[in-house]
Scaffold this motif. Structure first.
Motif, PDB file in Angstrom:
ATOM      1  N   GLY A  13       0.771  -1.328  -0.067  1.00 40.57           N
ATOM      2  CA  GLY A  13      -0.057  -0.046  -0.062  1.00 40.57           C
ATOM      3  C   GLY A  13       0.885   1.194  -0.018  1.00 40.57           C
ATOM      4  O   GLY A  13       2.203   1.375   0.571  1.00 40.57           O
ATOM      5  N   PRO A  14       0.246   2.428  -0.703  1.00 43.03           N
ATOM      6  CA  PRO A  14       1.075   3.657  -0.636  1.00 43.03           C
ATOM      7  C   PRO A  14       1.346   4.209   0.922  1.00 43.03           C
ATOM      8  O   PRO A  14       0.640   4.119   1.564  1.00 43.03           O
ATOM      9  N   VAL A  15       2.509   4.509   0.971  1.00 38.84           N
ATOM     10  CA  VAL A  15       3.004   5.070   2.247  1.00 38.84           C
ATOM     11  C   VAL A  15       3.007   6.624   2.422  1.00 38.84           C
ATOM     12  O   VAL A  15       3.602   7.191   1.610  1.00 38.84           O
ATOM     13  N   ASP A  16       2.267   7.174   3.245  1.00 35.87           N
ATOM     14  CA  ASP A  16       2.082   8.646   3.571  1.00 35.87           C
ATOM     15  C   ASP A  16       3.034   9.160   4.262  1.00 35.87           C
ATOM     16  O   ASP A  16       3.972   8.558   4.682  1.00 35.87           O
ATOM     17  N   SER A  17       3.204  10.520   4.227  1.00 39.51           N
ATOM     18  CA  SER A  17       4.303  11.361   4.835  1.00 39.51           C
ATOM     19  C   SER A  17       4.590  10.926   6.297  1.00 39.51           C
ATOM     20  O   SER A  17       5.424  11.066   6.922  1.00 39.51           O
ATOM     21  N   ASP A  29      14.775   8.736 -14.162  1.00 40.33           N
ATOM     22  CA  ASP A  29      16.006   9.250 -14.004  1.00 40.33           C
ATOM     23  C   ASP A  29      16.734   8.771 -12.814  1.00 40.33           C
ATOM     24  O   ASP A  29      17.614   9.534 -12.267  1.00 40.33           O
ATOM     25  N   GLY A  30      16.982   7.572 -12.695  1.00 37.65           N
ATOM     26  CA  GLY A  30      17.653   6.681 -11.551  1.00 37.65           C
ATOM     27  C   GLY A  30      17.173   7.044 -10.295  1.00 37.65           C
ATOM     28  O   GLY A  30      17.810   6.282  -9.387  1.00 37.65           O
ATOM     29  N   THR A  31      15.798   7.790 -10.266  1.00 33.48           N
ATOM     30  CA  THR A  31      15.506   8.106  -8.768  1.00 33.48           C
ATOM     31  C   THR A  31      14.438   7.324  -8.695  1.00 33.48           C
ATOM     32  O   THR A  31      13.268   7.656  -9.521  1.00 33.48           O
ATOM     33  N   LEU A  32      13.866   6.898  -7.450  1.00 39.82           N
ATOM     34  CA  LEU A  32      12.587   6.194  -7.088  1.00 39.82           C
ATOM     35  C   LEU A  32      11.602   7.315  -6.913  1.00 39.82           C
ATOM     36  O   LEU A  32      12.025   8.542  -6.223  1.00 39.82           O
ATOM     37  N   ARG A  33      10.334   7.041  -7.682  1.00 36.77           N
ATOM     38  CA  ARG A  33       9.560   8.401  -7.577  1.00 36.77           C
ATOM     39  C   ARG A  33       8.446   7.891  -6.763  1.00 36.77           C
ATOM     40  O   ARG A  33       7.701   6.908  -6.778  1.00 36.77           O
ATOM     41  N   ARG A  34       8.155   8.639  -5.540  1.00 37.05           N
ATOM     42  CA  ARG A  34       7.449   8.357  -4.415  1.00 37.05           C
ATOM     43  C   ARG A  34       5.777   9.038  -5.022  1.00 37.05           C
ATOM     44  O   ARG A  34       4.986   8.666  -4.331  1.00 37.05           O
ATOM     45  N   GLY A  35       6.091  10.014  -5.591  1.00 37.65           N
ATOM     46  CA  GLY A  35       4.834  10.805  -6.009  1.00 37.65           C
ATOM     47  C   GLY A  35       4.621  11.673  -4.640  1.00 37.65           C
ATOM     48  O   GLY A  35       5.260  11.690  -3.462  1.00 37.65           O
ATOM     49  N   THR A  65      -0.746   7.119 -11.786  1.00 33.49           N
ATOM     50  CA  THR A  65       0.637   6.689 -11.965  1.00 33.49           C
ATOM     51  C   THR A  65       1.686   7.649 -11.073  1.00 33.49           C
ATOM     52  O   THR A  65       2.708   7.227 -10.587  1.00 33.49           O
ATOM     53  N   LEU A  66       1.400   8.842 -11.119  1.00 38.10           N
ATOM     54  CA  LEU A  66       2.384   9.725 -10.736  1.00 38.10           C
ATOM     55  C   LEU A  66       2.152  10.528  -9.411  1.00 38.10           C
ATOM     56  O   LEU A  66       3.190  11.046  -8.871  1.00 38.10           O
ATOM     57  N   ASP A  67       0.964  10.443  -8.919  1.00 37.13           N
ATOM     58  CA  ASP A  67       0.785  11.290  -7.649  1.00 37.13           C
ATOM     59  C   ASP A  67       1.270  12.485  -7.474  1.00 37.13           C
ATOM     60  O   ASP A  67       2.012  12.988  -6.774  1.00 37.13           O
ATOM     61  N   PRO A  68       0.869  13.524  -8.556  1.00 38.14           N
ATOM     62  CA  PRO A  68       1.407  14.815  -8.534  1.00 38.14           C
ATOM     63  C   PRO A  68       0.879  15.719  -7.450  1.00 38.14           C
ATOM     64  O   PRO A  68      -0.280  15.361  -6.941  1.00 38.14           O
ATOM     65  N   GLN A  69       1.442  17.026  -7.358  1.00 37.05           N
ATOM     66  CA  GLN A  69       0.947  17.999  -6.603  1.00 37.05           C
ATOM     67  C   GLN A  69      -0.064  18.528  -7.135  1.00 37.05           C
ATOM     68  O   GLN A  69      -1.336  18.972  -6.465  1.00 37.05           O
ATOM     69  N   VAL A  70      -0.081  18.743  -8.387  1.00 33.78           N
ATOM     70  CA  VAL A  70      -1.030  19.897  -9.265  1.00 33.78           C
ATOM     71  C   VAL A  70      -1.326  19.178 -10.473  1.00 33.78           C
ATOM     72  O   VAL A  70      -0.359  18.635 -11.263  1.00 33.78           O
TER      73      VAL A  70
END
Lengths: 360, 360
Positions: free
Chosen positions: A131-135, A206-212, B286-291
């Protein structure tokens, strides 16, 4: 020096472009701090060989913990990411949070005991959860684990560890692991697809894990139109599965039967791949990655999935990326957790700094 | 000094943490090279005021060109991105590549003429086109412009310009523009949705425009399951549009009628938004953007789209980002083209370096 073979001061001076005496001063300082260790000559050389130095990978250790539906897996590694101990415990899918956290505690205890280490010797812990992990480090938006939405693994482990405790989504960690040690080491733009009883995704751009922005990147499976939620049902409900087969083994039965020529099993897999392809196409069309890595339990049967998946993506996408099977199997989440813990230490070291090993 | 008001050497020395004499030497060098200009005191101060310096934005210029279905728009800006001239030409949607390139040439000629500039005074050009741009600067995978798939705008303009000529997808450029001067200046994770007769997307992740491995990021609209390809038809084919209305004005009629209480028009818009939301949800999940920034022709009617779109996304997504209307309108592609050209100059300056303005 990390990741490199032992080297003399002269070799190190060449490598960093400093004077030999200057390099010598720095290296002695690193030895005194515990970051670097001396490799004594093995006596095979004639004459007096130069002393060599290497990164002291055993100066510190990190833990990677996979809190899965069926299992808890704990990996303990040194600062080079070499796994020195692991401990796996089965857990019931229906286990409540207390029982699951008990299993986590036990697995960690066993792992530390086998390594003869105390919690204070651990520099960072990463916990992988579904599941998605929040802040706040919780999976409040969605989790398949019963009662788990309000659980904070970081708060739970803070009773035992004083080091940083990170929490991350399992698919994201598996994606990190595939780029670190798995099927996508050469790629910077990676879509990892978890294919199994559940379907999920982790993205590296770009080589970086994207969390959103809110930690929920990769959750395309929540969109009914891309058919991931129902895809595994084709396999789970394949006609002809004997009632004697355990629920966890139904998929393995279907893949085995399909290889043996069972038409119903082949049809079930074909329908599964068609549905898996729609959500995968949504990710591919959005991100246009270099590589799609197929992981999860069904990736053990990649021979039956990869080709038809590529054909479906060819039909659905503008440009089809390479599609590869995971080479890490069931350890990928815990491995990715190790990498994230090590990356956290790196970023600490290079921003705020951290105490030297021998001054801790 | 760029983007800052004129400053004295003392102020500049403070700003960069150098000595006043050292700063003076550097500033005189920048003046001699043409990067910096002297701002003479305006005489309003008593006594002998200190001389002030500012970035010489007029040292160079860039062009942003939008090659659209209906129009060619050329913007000419200085090195601060201030637009000093623009030229717009209508073009027929059915125009063949030769006619469309003729219009591009004419618009550029008019723009340079108005600015009294020669092509050699242009330091970089970015051309925005529809469809994903491949590594050769062509839109081979897909383009709605007749005959355009094999056209290389960069090769065409190379006959006239010796500076770098970049080609980029229109939605990607519009996304860049919204972050630069538009509705998403505060955000690093942005999904830009072009909503109009065509539907498209541009993605900014971690402050960087994402092209994808093959230039095809954001092309979610190619996936039939997310319903973008057919979404605008609800509006185009709204019952009751008078036959006297020009094809290009049918959507405007529907939005106007909906505001006036026409039920068919409201229904058409509701159905459009429901379909638009599915593809948008695929991007958001997919991206969970801010805006999410809503641009394109229909964004002029954002009052009728934003709220129902947010409701649909609330139904489809795990976490709903902020949804904002574009504040740039029809110039956004050409504006983004300017920004990409300026960014290219920056990266050149800070890697390979470039000749000083007065030594060119």
């Amino acid at each position: 020096m990390r990741g490199q073979p032992p080297a003399t001061v002269t070799e190190l001076a060449d490598r960093v472009g400093m004077s030999r005496p200057g390099t010598d001063v720095v290296v002695r300082g690193l030895v005194a701090d515990g970051w670097v260790k001396v490799v004594e000559p093995d006596g095979s050389t004639v004459g007096r060989p130069a002393r060599r130095y290497c990164f002291n990978a055993e100066a510190g250790h990190v833990l990677g913990v996979d809190v899965g539906v069926h299992k808890i897996l704990v990996l303990l590694s040194d600062l080079e990411g070499h796994v020195v101990h692991s401990h796996r415990l089965p857990v019931e899918p229906s286990a409540d949070p207390a029982a699951r956290l008990d299993a986590v505690d036990t697995a960690i205890t066993q792992c530390l005991k086998a390594a003869k280490m105390r919690p204070t010797q651990i520099w960072a812990v990463t916990v992988g959860v579904t599941g998605p992990v929040d802040s706040t480090g919780r999976t409040t938006l969605f989790t398949p684990l019963p009662g788990w939405a309000g659980v904070s693994p970081a708060e739970h482990l803070a009773a035992r560890f004083t080091c940083p405790i990170l929490v991350e989504n399992d698919c994201k960690l598996a994606a990190v692991a595939e780029r670190w040690q798995g099927a996508a080491q050469d790629a910077d733009d990676i879509v990892y697809v978890l294919a199994g009883i559940r379907t999920g995704a982790g993205l590296i751009i770009d080589g970086t894990l994207r969390r959103g922005f809110g930690g929920a990147a990769g959750e395309i499976g929540a969109l009914k139109a891309v058919r991931w939620d129902s895809a595994p049902e084709h396999i789970e409900n394949c006609p002809g599965i004997p009632s004697s087969i355990h629920a966890d083994d139904r998929a393995a039965w279907v893949f085995t039967e399909a290889r043996a020529g069972n038409r119903d099993a082949s049809t079930a897999i074909r329908r599964y791949v068609k549905d898996l392809a729609v959500g995968t196409a949504a990710l591919v069309l959005t991100l246009d990655p270099q590589v799609v890595v197929l992981g999860g339990g069904f990736s053990r049967s990649a021979d039956l999935i990869l080709d038809p998946l590529a054909r479906e993506l060819g039909r659905l996408c503008l440009r089809v990326p390479e599609i590869r099977a995971s080479s890490l199997g069931a350890d990928s989440v815990a491995l990715g957790a190790l990498r994230v813990a090590l990356d956290h230490l790196d970023s600490q070291l290079f921003t705020d700094g951290m105490p030297a090993p021998l001054t801790r």
